[in-house]
Enzyme design. Structure first.
Site, PDB file in Angstrom:
ATOM      1  NE  ARG A 163      35.376  76.073  15.002  1.00 53.55           N
ATOM      2  CZ  ARG A 163      36.456  76.831  14.824  1.00 53.55           C
ATOM      3  NH1 ARG A 163      36.459  78.101  15.194  1.00 53.55           N
ATOM      4  NH2 ARG A 163      37.526  76.333  14.242  1.00 53.55           N
ATOM      5  CB  SER A 228      35.320  69.645  12.750  1.00 55.74           C
ATOM      6  OG  SER A 228      36.340  70.232  12.019  1.00 55.74           O
ATOM      7  CD  GLU A 323      32.588  72.345  14.477  1.00 55.30           C
ATOM      8  OE1 GLU A 323      31.687  72.089  13.651  1.00 55.30           O
ATOM      9  OE2 GLU A 323      33.593  72.994  14.199  1.00 55.30           O
TER      10      GLU A 323
END
Ligand code: NAP
Length: 328
Positions: A163, A228, A323
């Site tokens: 990520r 998320s 995130e």
């Protein structure tokens, strides 16, 4: 300060972020092509101001009014050369996934339904259902707004991680195009539990992924959210073994002999936060990683999420990391 023709000032960003936060930027410019890029380059260099480049704003948390220029990346383009496709950063991600499958080019099917633009995909190295976009990126083309030059980053130079990538910390690099290397042969990637069963074509995988996403996630057009809110933490063996004693039902995925990935949703649910709310913000009762927000301001969602971070740290000795990208 002389404002170029297409620029706007004191611009509400409410329709440019999926949390519908209503903060303003001093200046705003749509970037639709090379001419706009030239104007933006001149403006930044004449006025020495902060910039933020945004796509569809589906992974963005704006924390206050922004003192500077917000650039909306709308750069289009879709060129196919054998199994390579070169796509403009402003194209919609899921439309591109769908087009690749129509062209019988495979690889992106597991990443179906992720909101946002193509330019945002390499920045956070989007991933879902056992695939990451970095597995399919040949190179990323950028304009370096400090000097106006085009630069090409090979897959290796993008420094992809879970990520994340080099682009997360380099806001002066405006992604213009992403070149994907896909496969002409369909090789199903179905090792995630939720993709088990009879999935014999890429279209089947796409349909399954879209179905699961529609059942588990909130549509940001109906309920403002950014997908998320936390990354899945990766913990070391010692902590993992300690946690297993207290929580024999701990959900985990072993990454190697030393590291374990723990679903953040499991931790949040176990700590009793799923479905809770605080003022105008809260956590979905369908999925503990999805935080929603009904306020025009960020305070409630920040308060609620920081209470969750503290609680998970107290209970499991694990630090959750946000995130989405926060800008202020
Ligand atoms: P899930 O399938 O219920 O699984 C829970 C978590 O366990 C996931 O977060 C996933 O991690 C991990 N996992 C599942 N199977 C795994 C395997 N075979 N090997 C390693 N790790 C495994 O998860 P979900 O929450 O419904 O999400 C499904 C997928 O969509 C996940 O990949 C998730 O990341 C992605 N997703 C992303 C967003 C976003 O906003 N970025 C939002 C929703 C879902 P990973 O997350 O590392 O894959």
């Amino acid at each position: 300060m002389k404002l170029p023709r297409n620029f706007k000032n004191n611009f509400s960003l409410k329709n440019n972020n999926s949390l519908k936060l209503d903060y303003k930027s001093d200046f705003y410019a749509d970037c639709n092509g090379l001419e706009d890029l030239g104007q933006i380059y001149d403006f930044i260099n004449e006025n020495k101001i902060n910039i933020w480049v945004i796509g569809e704003g589906t992974n963005l948390v704006i924390k206050n009014d922004l003192k500077g220029l917000v650039i909306k990346n709308n750069l289009k383009g879709f060129k196919v050369n054998k199994n390579f496709i070169n796509v403009g950063a402003g194209e919609n991600w899921d439309s591109v996934v769908s087009k690749t499958l129509e062209l019988n080019l495979y690889g992106l099917e597991n990443l179906s339904g992720i909101p946002g633009s193509v330019g945002a995909a390499p920045i956070q190295n989007i991933g879902a259902y056992g695939a990451e976009v970095s597995d399919f990126i040949s190179y990323v083309e950028v304009i370096n707004i400090k000097n106006g030059c085009t630069e090409i980053f090979s897959n290796e130079e993008c420094k992809f991680i879970y990520r994340g990538s080099i682009f997360k910390n380099e806001p002066h690099l405006i992604i213009t195009n992403v070149c994907f290397c896909l496969s002409k042969e369909f090789k199903p990637n179905t090792h995630y539990e939720s993709l088990s069963g009879q999935l014999s074509s890429a279209e089947d995988i796409r349909k399954r992924v879209l179905l699961i996403r529609s059942e588990k996630l909130l549509d940001y057009l109906e309920i403002p959210n950014v997908g998320s809110f936390f990354q899945n933490p990766i913990i070391e063996k010692k902590l993992f073994n300690d946690l297993l004693i207290d929580y024999p039902d701990l959900k985990y995925y072993q990454l190697n002999s030393e590291l374990y990935k723990i679903p953040a949703a499991w931790l949040i649910e176990k700590a009793g936060w799923k479905g809770t709310s605080n003022g105008d913000a809260g956590i979905s009762d369908k999925h503990a990683l999805i935080f929603y927000n009904h306020s025009k301001k960020v305070n409630d969602i920040l308060t609620h999420s920081s209470e969750v971070v503290k609680s998970i740290s107290d209970k499991f000795k694990i630090t959750l990391h946000y995130e989405p990208t926060f800008i202020s």
